[in-house]
Design an enzyme around this catalytic site. Structure first.
Site, PDB file in Angstrom:
ATOM      1  N   ASP A  28       6.199  -4.835  -1.677  1.00 38.29           N
ATOM      2  CA  ASP A  28       7.204  -3.752  -0.977  1.00 38.29           C
ATOM      3  C   ASP A  28       8.292  -3.707  -1.815  1.00 38.29           C
ATOM      4  OD1 ASP A  28       7.258  -1.598   0.740  1.00 38.29           O
ATOM      5  OD2 ASP A  28       8.148  -2.802   2.304  1.00 38.29           O
ATOM      6  N   HIS A  34       6.071   2.022  -9.054  1.00 36.13           N
ATOM      7  CA  HIS A  34       4.585   1.354  -8.946  1.00 36.13           C
ATOM      8  C   HIS A  34       4.348   1.013 -10.143  1.00 36.13           C
ATOM      9  CE1 HIS A  34       4.339   2.511  -5.001  1.00 36.13           C
ATOM     10  NE2 HIS A  34       4.108   4.136  -5.005  1.00 36.13           N
ATOM     11  N   LEU A  78      -7.678 -19.589 -11.297  1.00 36.83           N
ATOM     12  CA  LEU A  78      -6.879 -18.865  -9.922  1.00 36.83           C
ATOM     13  C   LEU A  78      -7.858 -17.647  -9.427  1.00 36.83           C
ATOM     14  CD1 LEU A  78      -4.302 -17.755  -8.309  1.00 36.83           C
ATOM     15  CD2 LEU A  78      -3.917 -16.372 -10.380  1.00 36.83           C
TER      16      LEU A  78
HETATM   17  C1  FPP Z   1       4.754  -0.789  -1.713  1.00 34.58           C
HETATM   18  O1  FPP Z   1       5.851  -0.248  -2.200  1.00 34.58           O
HETATM   19  C2  FPP Z   1       3.801  -0.876  -2.511  1.00 34.58           C
HETATM   20  C3  FPP Z   1       2.609  -0.290  -2.612  1.00 34.58           C
HETATM   21  C4  FPP Z   1       2.195   0.701  -1.889  1.00 34.58           C
HETATM   22  C5  FPP Z   1       1.859  -0.377  -3.532  1.00 34.58           C
HETATM   23  C6  FPP Z   1       1.639  -1.793  -4.540  1.00 34.58           C
HETATM   24  C7  FPP Z   1       1.309  -1.511  -5.858  1.00 34.58           C
HETATM   25  C8  FPP Z   1       1.711  -2.090  -6.976  1.00 34.58           C
HETATM   26  C9  FPP Z   1       2.616  -3.215  -7.178  1.00 34.58           C
HETATM   27  C10 FPP Z   1       1.150  -1.383  -8.191  1.00 34.58           C
HETATM   28  C11 FPP Z   1       0.108  -2.100  -8.935  1.00 34.58           C
HETATM   29  C12 FPP Z   1      -0.730  -2.931  -8.240  1.00 34.58           C
HETATM   30  C13 FPP Z   1      -1.652  -3.750  -8.914  1.00 34.58           C
HETATM   31  C14 FPP Z   1      -2.658  -4.781  -8.334  1.00 34.58           C
HETATM   32  C15 FPP Z   1      -2.093  -3.591 -10.358  1.00 34.58           C
HETATM   33  P1  FPP Z   1       6.492   1.086  -1.342  1.00 34.58           P
HETATM   34  O2  FPP Z   1       5.937   2.299  -2.246  1.00 34.58           O
HETATM   35  O3  FPP Z   1       6.022   1.059   0.084  1.00 34.58           O
HETATM   36  O4  FPP Z   1       8.005   0.795  -1.631  1.00 34.58           O
HETATM   37  P2  FPP Z   1       9.268   1.232  -0.600  1.00 34.58           P
HETATM   38  O5  FPP Z   1       9.068   0.666   0.558  1.00 34.58           O
HETATM   39  O6  FPP Z   1      10.413   1.068  -1.288  1.00 34.58           O
HETATM   40  O7  FPP Z   1       9.043   2.933  -0.507  1.00 34.58           O
END
Ligand code: FPP
Length: 251
Positions: A24, A41, A135
């Site tokens: 997150d 992201h 893994l």
């Molecule tokens: C939460 O941050 C994150 C996500 C909803 C997506 C996670 C995805 C990635 C890390 C990208 C790539 C993933 C892979 C597996 C290659 P948020 O957008 O909710 O952040 P915020 O809480 O700051 O708004």
């Protein structure tokens, strides 16, 4: 064996077998830099790569990453599209390194909701790494615990309806065997980045006895050293599973 790596000591005899992560803070990371949320992201993909490498180096056997929740489908369409294509692109780009490092890619979640081409690409990655023995990198994609538990209840009740299973024989193990994670052990350690202290519909059944680790570090800033720090803290904890300390030493 204990190795001090960048000042973080790890006991390699007590590495958690399964680490699950709620990644997150991508949006906030980008906002703090005056960038679009989607840039966060993109940077998050680098953290995914670094964490897979480190998990492999530490000898962790299962790493489950919450890449996209059932609830994430309700984000603005542009963000959903960017996230989906980013996840799919990142996985196919990482395929050679995963193969080189003997990493198996698995998926849990309702992938019937993914676009057909995304599904095909991910299926290819899963098939290409199926023989790997290092893994297990498990992507939770279009996943939520309530979806998973609901599906398990449906499957179990169908078996009861046709007489394949008796209602009185349903127990913890039977429920676990009907979850998307049936093949995997429960997480030993759950990490959430980004500062919030909640579990957001993630592996709710499976984390019954997991150690929880919350860090304010935003996911794009979470690297191999941050994972080692979480593992080192895990190693300081006493896992009692409802028992008392003295009983643990007797075992
Ligand atoms: C939460 O941050 C994150 C996500 C909803 C997506 C996670 C995805 C990635 C890390 C990208 C790539 C993933 C892979 C597996 C290659 P948020 O957008 O909710 O952040 P915020 O809480 O700051 O708004």
């Amino acid at each position: 064996m204990t190795t001090a790596d960048k000042n973080i000591s790890i006991d390699f005899n007590r590495v958690p077998k399964h680490v699950a992560i709620i990644m997150d803070g991508n949006g906030r990371w980008a906002k703090a830099k005056g960038q679009e949320r989607t840039c966060g992201h993109e940077q998050g993909v680098t953290s995914v790569r670094n964490v897979i490498r480190e998990a492999n180096a530490l000898g962790i056997k299962y790493l489950t990453l919450y890449a996209f929740s059932t609830e994430n489908w309700n984000r603005p369409q542009h963000e959903v599209d960017v996230l989906m294509s980013l996840i799919v692109m990142a996985m196919s780009r990482e395929l050679p390194e995963m193969l080189e490092n003997n990493v198996t890619m698995r998926i849990i979640g309702d992938i019937s909701r993914l676009p057909e081409d995304a599904r095909q690409t991910l299926d290819q990655c899963v098939a290409a790494t199926a023989h790997c023995t290092g893994l297990n990198m498990i992507l939770a994609l279009s996943y939520s615990s309530r979806w998973e538990i609901t599906e398990a209840v449906k499957a179990i009740s169908s078996k009861v309806a046709v007489g394949e299973l008796k209602a009185e024989d349903i127990n913890d193990d039977i429920v676990s065997q009907h979850l998307a994670t049936a093949e995997y052990p429960d997480p030993d350690l759950l990490i959430r980045t980004g500062g919030d202290v909640r579990v957001s519909n993630y592996l709710l059944w499976q984390i019954a006895y997991s150690e929880l680790y919350f860090t304010p570090t935003l996911w794009p800033d979470f690297d191999g050293a941050a994972l080692r720090k979480a593992v080192a803290e895990y190693q300081q904890r006493e896992r009692r599973y409802g028992l008392i300390s003295e009983q643990l030493t007797e075992q």
